[in-house]
Design a protein around this motif. Structure first.
Motif, PDB file in Angstrom:
ATOM      1  N   ARG A 301       0.847  -1.193   0.000  1.00 17.31           N
ATOM      2  CA  ARG A 301       0.000   0.000   0.000  1.00 17.31           C
ATOM      3  C   ARG A 301       0.883   1.243   0.000  1.00 17.31           C
ATOM      4  NH1 ARG A 301      -1.031   2.604   5.086  1.00 17.31           N
ATOM      5  NH2 ARG A 301       0.190   1.668   6.782  1.00 17.31           N
ATOM      6  N   GLU A 302       0.338   2.331  -0.511  1.00 17.41           N
ATOM      7  CA  GLU A 302       1.060   3.589  -0.579  1.00 17.41           C
ATOM      8  C   GLU A 302       0.820   4.400   0.683  1.00 17.41           C
ATOM      9  OE1 GLU A 302       0.618   7.604  -3.267  1.00 17.41           O
ATOM     10  OE2 GLU A 302       0.850   5.692  -4.355  1.00 17.41           O
ATOM     11  N   LEU A 303       1.912   4.916   1.266  1.00 16.30           N
ATOM     12  CA  LEU A 303       1.790   5.749   2.453  1.00 16.30           C
ATOM     13  C   LEU A 303       1.749   7.229   2.119  1.00 16.30           C
ATOM     14  CD1 LEU A 303       2.645   2.982   3.706  1.00 16.30           C
ATOM     15  CD2 LEU A 303       3.798   4.306   5.478  1.00 16.30           C
ATOM     16  N   LEU A 304       2.654   7.666   1.247  1.00 17.72           N
ATOM     17  CA  LEU A 304       2.656   9.076   0.870  1.00 17.72           C
ATOM     18  C   LEU A 304       3.336   9.249  -0.475  1.00 17.72           C
ATOM     19  CD1 LEU A 304       5.717  10.514   1.305  1.00 17.72           C
ATOM     20  CD2 LEU A 304       5.085  10.199   3.687  1.00 17.72           C
ATOM     21  N   ARG A 305       3.081  10.414  -1.085  1.00 17.98           N
ATOM     22  CA  ARG A 305       3.604  10.739  -2.414  1.00 17.98           C
ATOM     23  C   ARG A 305       3.966  12.218  -2.429  1.00 17.98           C
ATOM     24  NH1 ARG A 305       2.595   8.566  -7.843  1.00 17.98           N
ATOM     25  NH2 ARG A 305       1.677   6.789  -6.718  1.00 17.98           N
ATOM     26  N   ALA A 306       5.153  12.540  -2.998  1.00 20.64           N
ATOM     27  CA  ALA A 306       5.613  13.925  -3.044  1.00 20.64           C
ATOM     28  C   ALA A 306       6.065  14.294  -4.452  1.00 20.64           C
ATOM     29  CB  ALA A 306       6.762  14.139  -2.059  1.00 20.64           C
ATOM     30  N   ASN A 307       5.663  15.471  -4.911  1.00 22.99           N
ATOM     31  CA  ASN A 307       6.135  16.010  -6.185  1.00 22.99           C
ATOM     32  C   ASN A 307       7.562  16.537  -6.036  1.00 22.99           C
ATOM     33  OD1 ASN A 307       3.735  15.505  -7.496  1.00 22.99           O
ATOM     34  ND2 ASN A 307       2.909  17.561  -7.194  1.00 22.99           N
ATOM     35  N   MET A 308       8.310  16.510  -7.135  1.00 19.87           N
ATOM     36  CA  MET A 308       9.673  17.024  -7.139  1.00 19.87           C
ATOM     37  C   MET A 308       9.872  17.963  -8.328  1.00 19.87           C
ATOM     38  SD  MET A 308      11.645  15.912  -4.649  1.00 19.87           S
ATOM     39  CE  MET A 308      11.233  14.858  -3.247  1.00 19.87           C
ATOM     40  N   VAL A 309      10.526  19.107  -8.057  1.00 16.51           N
ATOM     41  CA  VAL A 309      10.829  20.064  -9.121  1.00 16.51           C
ATOM     42  C   VAL A 309      11.790  19.449 -10.126  1.00 16.51           C
ATOM     43  CG1 VAL A 309      11.886  22.297  -9.630  1.00 16.51           C
ATOM     44  CG2 VAL A 309      10.409  22.042  -7.630  1.00 16.51           C
ATOM     45  N   GLY A 310      12.802  18.752  -9.632  1.00 18.39           N
ATOM     46  CA  GLY A 310      13.785  18.108 -10.498  1.00 18.39           C
ATOM     47  C   GLY A 310      13.965  16.659 -10.131  1.00 18.39           C
ATOM     48  N   SER A 311      14.868  16.002 -10.825  1.00 14.75           N
ATOM     49  CA  SER A 311      15.097  14.574 -10.581  1.00 14.75           C
ATOM     50  C   SER A 311      16.250  14.331  -9.617  1.00 14.75           C
ATOM     51  CB  SER A 311      15.378  13.861 -11.904  1.00 14.75           C
ATOM     52  OG  SER A 311      16.483  14.443 -12.560  1.00 14.75           O
ATOM     53  N   ILE A 312      16.893  15.398  -9.137  1.00 19.46           N
ATOM     54  CA  ILE A 312      17.991  15.249  -8.196  1.00 19.46           C
ATOM     55  C   ILE A 312      17.504  15.471  -6.773  1.00 19.46           C
ATOM     56  CG2 ILE A 312      19.828  15.843  -9.796  1.00 19.46           C
ATOM     57  CD1 ILE A 312      19.656  18.718  -8.841  1.00 19.46           C
ATOM     58  N   HIS A 313      18.303  14.999  -5.809  1.00 18.21           N
ATOM     59  CA  HIS A 313      18.058  15.248  -4.381  1.00 18.21           C
ATOM     60  C   HIS A 313      16.666  14.783  -3.979  1.00 18.21           C
ATOM     61  CE1 HIS A 313      20.520  19.134  -5.410  1.00 18.21           C
ATOM     62  NE2 HIS A 313      21.173  18.020  -5.707  1.00 18.21           N
ATOM     63  N   GLY A 314      16.351  13.544  -4.271  1.00 15.20           N
ATOM     64  CA  GLY A 314      15.040  13.013  -3.923  1.00 15.20           C
ATOM     65  C   GLY A 314      15.040  12.373  -2.551  1.00 15.20           C
ATOM     66  N   VAL A 315      14.340  11.252  -2.428  1.00 14.19           N
ATOM     67  CA  VAL A 315      14.270  10.540  -1.155  1.00 14.19           C
ATOM     68  C   VAL A 315      15.445   9.563  -1.102  1.00 14.19           C
ATOM     69  CG1 VAL A 315      12.885   9.078   0.348  1.00 14.19           C
ATOM     70  CG2 VAL A 315      11.775  10.819  -1.067  1.00 14.19           C
ATOM     71  N   GLN A 316      16.477   9.950  -0.398  1.00 13.45           N
ATOM     72  CA  GLN A 316      17.717   9.189  -0.414  1.00 13.45           C
ATOM     73  C   GLN A 316      17.780   8.115   0.667  1.00 13.45           C
ATOM     74  OE1 GLN A 316      20.110   9.522  -2.726  1.00 13.45           O
ATOM     75  NE2 GLN A 316      18.927  11.080  -3.764  1.00 13.45           N
ATOM     76  N   GLU A 317      16.998   8.246   1.726  1.00 11.34           N
ATOM     77  CA  GLU A 317      17.139   7.325   2.841  1.00 11.34           C
ATOM     78  C   GLU A 317      15.828   7.139   3.594  1.00 11.34           C
ATOM     79  OE1 GLU A 317      18.767   4.902   4.190  1.00 11.34           O
ATOM     80  OE2 GLU A 317      20.411   5.804   5.340  1.00 11.34           O
ATOM     81  N   ILE A 318      15.499   5.900   3.918  1.00  7.95           N
ATOM     82  CA  ILE A 318      14.489   5.592   4.921  1.00  7.95           C
ATOM     83  C   ILE A 318      15.117   4.606   5.889  1.00  7.95           C
ATOM     84  CG2 ILE A 318      12.401   6.110   3.594  1.00  7.95           C
ATOM     85  CD1 ILE A 318      12.156   3.134   2.948  1.00  7.95           C
ATOM     86  N   THR A 319      14.826   4.753   7.164  1.00  3.74           N
ATOM     87  CA  THR A 319      15.492   3.917   8.150  1.00  3.74           C
ATOM     88  C   THR A 319      14.768   3.964   9.489  1.00  3.74           C
ATOM     89  OG1 THR A 319      17.640   3.464   9.189  1.00  3.74           O
ATOM     90  CG2 THR A 319      17.048   5.769   8.899  1.00  3.74           C
ATOM     91  N   PHE A 320      14.955   2.919  10.297  1.00  4.79           N
ATOM     92  CA  PHE A 320      14.502   2.881  11.672  1.00  4.79           C
ATOM     93  C   PHE A 320      15.707   2.996  12.602  1.00  4.79           C
ATOM     94  CE2 PHE A 320      11.176   0.583   9.392  1.00  4.79           C
ATOM     95  CZ  PHE A 320      10.009   1.104   9.962  1.00  4.79           C
ATOM     96  N   ASN A 321      15.488   3.543  13.777  1.00  5.77           N
ATOM     97  CA  ASN A 321      16.534   3.640  14.784  1.00  5.77           C
ATOM     98  C   ASN A 321      16.837   2.234  15.308  1.00  5.77           C
ATOM     99  OD1 ASN A 321      18.135   4.023  17.040  1.00  5.77           O
ATOM    100  ND2 ASN A 321      16.848   5.620  17.938  1.00  5.77           N
ATOM    101  N   PRO A 322      18.024   1.692  15.031  1.00  2.35           N
ATOM    102  CA  PRO A 322      18.324   0.320  15.433  1.00  2.35           C
ATOM    103  C   PRO A 322      18.501   0.155  16.935  1.00  2.35           C
ATOM    104  CG  PRO A 322      20.284   1.343  14.553  1.00  2.35           C
ATOM    105  CD  PRO A 322      19.163   2.313  14.337  1.00  2.35           C
ATOM    106  N   LEU A 323      18.629   1.263  17.652  1.00  2.00           N
ATOM    107  CA  LEU A 323      18.833   1.199  19.098  1.00  2.00           C
ATOM    108  C   LEU A 323      17.528   1.231  19.883  1.00  2.00           C
ATOM    109  CD1 LEU A 323      21.863   3.647  19.350  1.00  2.00           C
ATOM    110  CD2 LEU A 323      21.915   1.160  19.322  1.00  2.00           C
ATOM    111  N   ALA A 324      16.432   1.583  19.220  1.00  2.00           N
ATOM    112  CA  ALA A 324      15.139   1.662  19.907  1.00  2.00           C
ATOM    113  C   ALA A 324      14.603   0.267  20.177  1.00  2.00           C
ATOM    114  CB  ALA A 324      14.150   2.468  19.071  1.00  2.00           C
TER     115      ALA A 324
END
Length: 589
Positions: A301-324
């Motif tokens: 399922r889709e959580l969210l969607r964002a428009n981008m002006v250009g093709s650079i500097h997009g969504v580079q990282e998703i992560t969870f805190n491994p210490l939590a």
């Protein structure tokens, strides 16, 4: 041939025009091509050229300021059309043929782009026609008088530590593209489940692999699951990142980001219709029927969607805190690093450096919640801007003011500090400590330097800085040392005790390896960066020599038992750090 050895594999067609553009601004008007070609003024061809430029070129260039390459306004008035046409079509041939300009360009940049065999003559002429409509504009004026901008913001050079990383090749990624880079491997992590460790690595072309016994096995092919998936024009587009929910072993849930064409679906984060949308970034949740399965089978399922002006500097990282751990407020909260999408370069600074926009931020969400505007995820009640009454504030934002928060990691030892690497524009590459609610300054600051109007030019901060709201990096280097920081990890493995506590990172383009002392990273202090050497089969070398490439595309990952892995898009190989050679120089220890 000699020059062929240094061919730079690119992920966007107009990296070549970047080189061309730089050449045109820096070289004489002499050419060994006959000037028998003219620039078209046909409106239909110009419109086609604009489309080709946006599809293939805008990731690297604009007509206001330098991006990956120089701004291109006025480029067609600086040289003969015939030379420009032939250089775009086949720069290597011109370099190897001894063309004065082409050779001068190679000597300056030490690299060149591949021939553009995918573009026919009419398409090249269409691009040239569009470029001709973009004539030189005055550079943005500075907002204040602060003296001359800094040609060399950090004159002190990075010192060699005396130590080299000893690496061994462990795997070769499958080829996923016809043109270089043939394997765009981008992130490696280890999933700890049921007393065992599973290593995963993904290719931006759309495949998430499990790495078993040093062999790549397809775990998820997103191209088969998401019909609107695109991976053009390259760079960071495609399957951007992935992260496994901390309870994956029980719930079978993991997350990915990927790109789709503009207008594929209504965006949760959009801007005025007058501003172009180049593509959309999508965050998805995947639920497996059987978490122990070797390949994905289940729903998404889709959580969210964002428009981008250009093709650079997009969504580079998703992560969870491994210490939590269960019971912690950070347990199960997903962090997503979102770049400015080229908004600053395109002349829309108001889209970043703001609590009211998602671009240039790190957001923090509860992917299992439902109190967001679209009801597909939750906004944690302890996010720093939740209590602000303004409806315009994006309550998902955890920190903002980034150009490109490329990698996020936590030190799994010591005090568990959060580290964020931010890829800079023209001058500074930075490492930051993560801090809820912090403003990291992009648009007004780059590292510990001031930007004023022209984001290519860095100035010293005033002695009495009137704006104390920015959070500055704990380590940084400038562009005479490298071009784009590749975030790494604080080493906490057992195999190489000499590296314990060191945050090891590098430079994406040059492949240089660096470290800082993780325990010494502290707000208000610049920790010295030291360089690491590289050793393969007992021989000192460099990543450029190992990959036989001038653009290395360096990446780091943590594998089984917290050991450090290094891999490169240039050749698609995965290496493990197994030892060190040499002795730390006492003067820098």
């Amino acid at each position: 041939m000699f020059f062929r050895k240094y061919l730079l594999p690119t992920t966007t067609y107009l990296f070549g025009i970047f080189l061309c553009g730089s050449l045109l601004y820096r070289c004489s008007n002499q050419s060994n091509q006959t000037n028998d070609r003219v620039i078209t003024n046909d409106p239909k061809m110009i419109a086609q050229g604009e489309q080709l430029f946006q599809e293939n070129c805008s990731a690297c260039h604009n007509f206001r300021q330098r991006a990956i390459g120089p701004q291109l306004s006025g480029i067609t008035t600086e040289t003969e059309p015939n030379w420009l046409f032939h250089f775009i079509r086949n720069a290597p041939e011109m370099i190897e043929g001894g063309n004065q300009r082409a050779v001068q360009l190679y000597e300056e940049y030490q690299t060149y782009m591949p021939p553009f065999s995918a573009l026919d003559s009419m398409e090249i002429e269409a691009i040239m026609g569009y470029l001709h409509t973009q004539q030189q504009v005055n550079a943005p004026s500075n907002l204040a008088e602060t003296g001359d901008f800094l040609e060399d913001p950090i004159p002190e050079k990075i010192q060699y530590s005396g130590i080299s990383l000893v690496i061994e090749e462990v795997a070769q990624a499958p080829v996923t593209a016809q043109d270089p880079p043939l394997a765009r491997i981008n992130k490696l992590l280890t999933l700890k489940a049921g007393g065992r460790e599973r290593m995963f690595i993904h290719d931006l072309q759309g495949i998430l692999y499990e790495l078993k016994e040093n062999t790549f096995h397809t775990f998820l092919d997103i191209r088969k699951e998401k019909p609107n998936f695109i991976n053009k024009p390259g760079l960071g587009t495609g399957l951007g990142s992935f992260a496994f929910h901390p309870e994956f072993e029980q719930n079978g849930i993991f997350y990915t980001t990927h790109t789709e064409p503009p207008g594929t679906a209504p965006a949760d984060f959009a801007y005025d219709d007058s501003i172009k949308v180049t593509l959309q970034w999508v965050l998805s949740e995947w639920k497996m029927d059987n978490p122990k399965s070797k390949t994905f089978s289940g729903s998404n399922r889709e959580l969210l969607r964002a428009n981008m002006v250009g093709s650079i500097h997009g969504v580079q990282e998703i992560t969870f805190n491994p210490l939590a751990v269960p019971g912690d407020v950070d347990y199960g909260m997903l962090y997503m690093g979102t770049g400015d999408g080229g908004a600053m370069l395109a002349g829309y600074p108001f889209l970043c450096q703001s609590m009211e926009r998602i671009w240039g931020t790190i957001i923090r969400i509860d992917p299992q919640g439902s109190n967001s505007k679209n009801g597909q995820y939750g906004i944690p009640e302890d996010n720093p801007f939740v209590d602000i009454k303004s409806p315009k504030v994006v309550k998902e934002i955890w920190a903002y003011g980034f150009r490109n928060p490329h990698r996020i990691s936590w030190d799994t030892g010591s005090d568990g500090k959060m580290l964020i690497t931010n890829i800079g524009q023209t001058n500074i590459e930075s490492i930051y400590l993560g801090k809820a609610g912090a403003n990291y300054g992009w648009g007004s600051r780059e590292g510990t330097f001031m930007l004023q109007g022209n984001i290519d030019q860095a100035y010293n901060l005033p002695e009495n800085d009137p704006d104390l709201s920015y959070t500055y990096p704990v380590a940084q280097y400038d562009h005479d040392e490298g071009k784009a920081i590749s975030g790494g990890f604080v080493y906490r493995g057992d195999l190489v005790p000499q590296l314990n506590g060191k945050y090891i990172f590098g430079d994406i383009v040059t492949g240089r390896l660096f470290y800082v002392e993780g325990n010494k990273l502290a707000a208000g202090h610049q920790e010295p960066i030291l360089e690491l050497g590289l050793q393969v089969n007992g021989q000192e070398t460099t990543w450029r020599e190992v990959t036989d490439n001038n653009r290395v595309d360096l990446r780091f990952g943590i594998g089984a038992e917290e050991e450090l892995y290094i891999f490169t898009k240039a050749d698609g190989k995965v290496w493990k750090v197994v030892n060190v050679a040499g002795k730390y120089i006492s003067a820098v220890e």
